[in-house]
Design an enzyme around this catalytic site. Structure first.
Site, PDB file in Angstrom:
ATOM      1  N   CYS A 131       0.835  -1.203   0.000  1.00 51.33           N
ATOM      2  CA  CYS A 131       0.000   0.000   0.000  1.00 51.33           C
ATOM      3  C   CYS A 131       0.870   1.254   0.000  1.00 51.33           C
ATOM      4  O   CYS A 131       1.352   1.689   1.044  1.00 51.33           O
ATOM      5  CB  CYS A 131      -0.925  -0.006   1.224  1.00 51.33           C
ATOM      6  SG  CYS A 131      -1.956   1.457   1.334  1.00 51.33           S
ATOM      7  N   CYS A 134      -0.535   4.166   2.082  1.00 53.20           N
ATOM      8  CA  CYS A 134      -0.353   4.034   3.537  1.00 53.20           C
ATOM      9  C   CYS A 134       1.100   4.318   3.926  1.00 53.20           C
ATOM     10  O   CYS A 134       1.363   4.947   4.941  1.00 53.20           O
ATOM     11  CB  CYS A 134      -0.701   2.629   4.017  1.00 53.20           C
ATOM     12  SG  CYS A 134      -2.117   1.885   3.218  1.00 53.20           S
ATOM     13  N   ASP A 135       2.049   3.817   3.130  1.00 52.32           N
ATOM     14  CA  ASP A 135       3.439   3.778   3.585  1.00 52.32           C
ATOM     15  C   ASP A 135       4.410   4.672   2.801  1.00 52.32           C
ATOM     16  O   ASP A 135       5.557   4.825   3.214  1.00 52.32           O
ATOM     17  CB  ASP A 135       3.958   2.329   3.518  1.00 52.32           C
ATOM     18  CG  ASP A 135       3.133   1.403   4.402  1.00 52.32           C
ATOM     19  OD1 ASP A 135       2.627   1.881   5.431  1.00 52.32           O
ATOM     20  OD2 ASP A 135       2.984   0.223   4.059  1.00 52.32           O
TER      21      ASP A 135
END
Ligand SMILES: Cc1cc2nc3c(=O)[nH]c(=O)nc-3n(C[C@H](O)[C@H](O)[C@H](O)COP(=O)(O)OP(=O)(O)OC[C@H]3O[C@@H](n4cnc5c(N)ncnc54)[C@H](O)[C@@H]3O)c2cc1C
Length: 313
Positions: A131, A134-135
């Protein structure tokens, strides 16, 4: 008994919830541990109609949730651990509760296919990610590898150039599968370097990702690429383990449905990626979620002995 229980909070689940709510069926929606589903994990959705400037995946999913809740969907932040579809009402067990369902709409989507190489599982969350939204932030001025050649891989590689100093796009073929417009953007982006005809054979650690081992599938040459993160987008596996032995699945594990999204058990419907073999997108998930909810409404009406009202238009 709840008349409609919906599993999953991606676009298919929220759409089914919106339609079932507007049919005054007061649906229950169980979110699973990925609120908003895969769509919430992408930075920008540019091909879902109605948003001419594109919209963030998380923003779109929050809007769908807000709409479903406003119309009367009861939302439970929980995960289904087992179902019993051999009796009616169907039994749905979560970590926190048991539900009795008159109809069930399965919209549990898909999970990323793993690379299946040494180091991947060990370094998940320590440099291995699925992701970018997200990261990605953690890779400011760092080097990352993105694995894959489809839309998700290429879009997320472009997104990662906001943070990373270099993005290597590692693809097993010599041609990308992503849409042409996306390919063009990637090829023009001078932070992205394509590594063709190559597969990752190992993620190197030991404490955090320090690189990947690559194998050139044409020449057989082995090499090491030094990177701080690996983002993998090499396909999906349907989230259908819960239904094995109770519903008909195809050979890849997707739920088999007819064109109205009926599964092999009357009163159980499937929508979105969990039953989609062709085009896994928000637009198709939304369409099948709407169809599943309308079929659930018909089933409930028949169960209660009402004729299903003929619809106009
Ligand atoms: C990186 C990336 C970028 C993408 N970009 C685009 C794009 O630009 N445009 C586009 O149209 N599509 C895009 N897609 C595809 C799109 O996100 C999916 O097609 C869509 O999200 C499918 O929706 P769904 O509702 O079927 O399933 P999902 O979104 O996969 O949602 C599944 C839901 O099921 C829940 N669930 C799973 N197991 C359980 C359980 N046991 N109990 C309860 N709930 C459970 C999960 O928590 C989740 O909420 C992208 C996908 C990815 C991964």
């Amino acid at each position: 008994m709840d008349q409609v229980v919906i599993l999953g909070s991606g676009p298919a689940g929220w759409t089914a919830a919106i339609y079932a709510s507007r049919s005054l069926l007061s649906p229950v929606l169980i979110t699973g541990n990925a609120l908003g589903g895969q769509a919430a994990t992408t930075s920008e959705i540019e091909n879902y109609p109605g948003f001419p400037q594109g919209i963030g995946g998380m923003d779109l999913m929050q809007l769908m949730q807000e709409q479903a809740e406003r119309l009367g969907t009861r939302v439970f932040f929980d995960e289904v651990t087992s179902v019993n579809l051999r009796q009616h009402p169907f039994q749905v067990q979560t970590y926190g509760a048991t539900y009795e369902a008159g109809t069930l709409i399965i919209a549990t989507g898909v999970a990323p296919r793993l690379l299946g190489v040494p180091g991947e599982t060990e370094l998940k969350g320590r440099g291995v990610s699925y992701c970018a939204t997200c990261d990605g932030f953690f890779y400011k001025d760092k080097k990352v590898a993105v694995v894959g050649g489809g839309d998700s891989a290429v879009v997320e590689a472009i997104y990662l150039t906001r943070f990373a100093s270099r993005v290597y796009l590692v693809h097993r073929r010599h041609e990308l599968r992503a849409q042409k417009i996306t390919q063009e953007r990637a090829l023009k982006n001078d932070k992205i370097e394509l590594i063709w005809d190559s597969v990752v054979t190992e993620v190197l650690g030991p404490d955090r990702v320090t690189g990947v081992r690559l194998n050139n599938v044409k020449t057989g040459a082995e090499s090491t690429l030094e990177v701080d993160g690996v983002f993998s987008y090499i396909g999906n596996l349907p989230n259908t383990q819960l239904f094995a032995g109770q519903l008909e699945l195809d050979d890849a594990g997707y739920i088999l449905t007819d064109r109205d999204r009926h599964t092999s058990v009357p009163g159980v419907y499937a929508a979105g990626d969990v039953q989609e073999r062709t085009l896994k997108q928000v637009a198709t998930a939304v369409g099948s979620g709407a169809m599943a909810a309308m079929e659930a409404e018909k089933f409930i009406a028949e169960l209660e002995g009402h004729a299903y009202p003929a619809r106009q238009g």
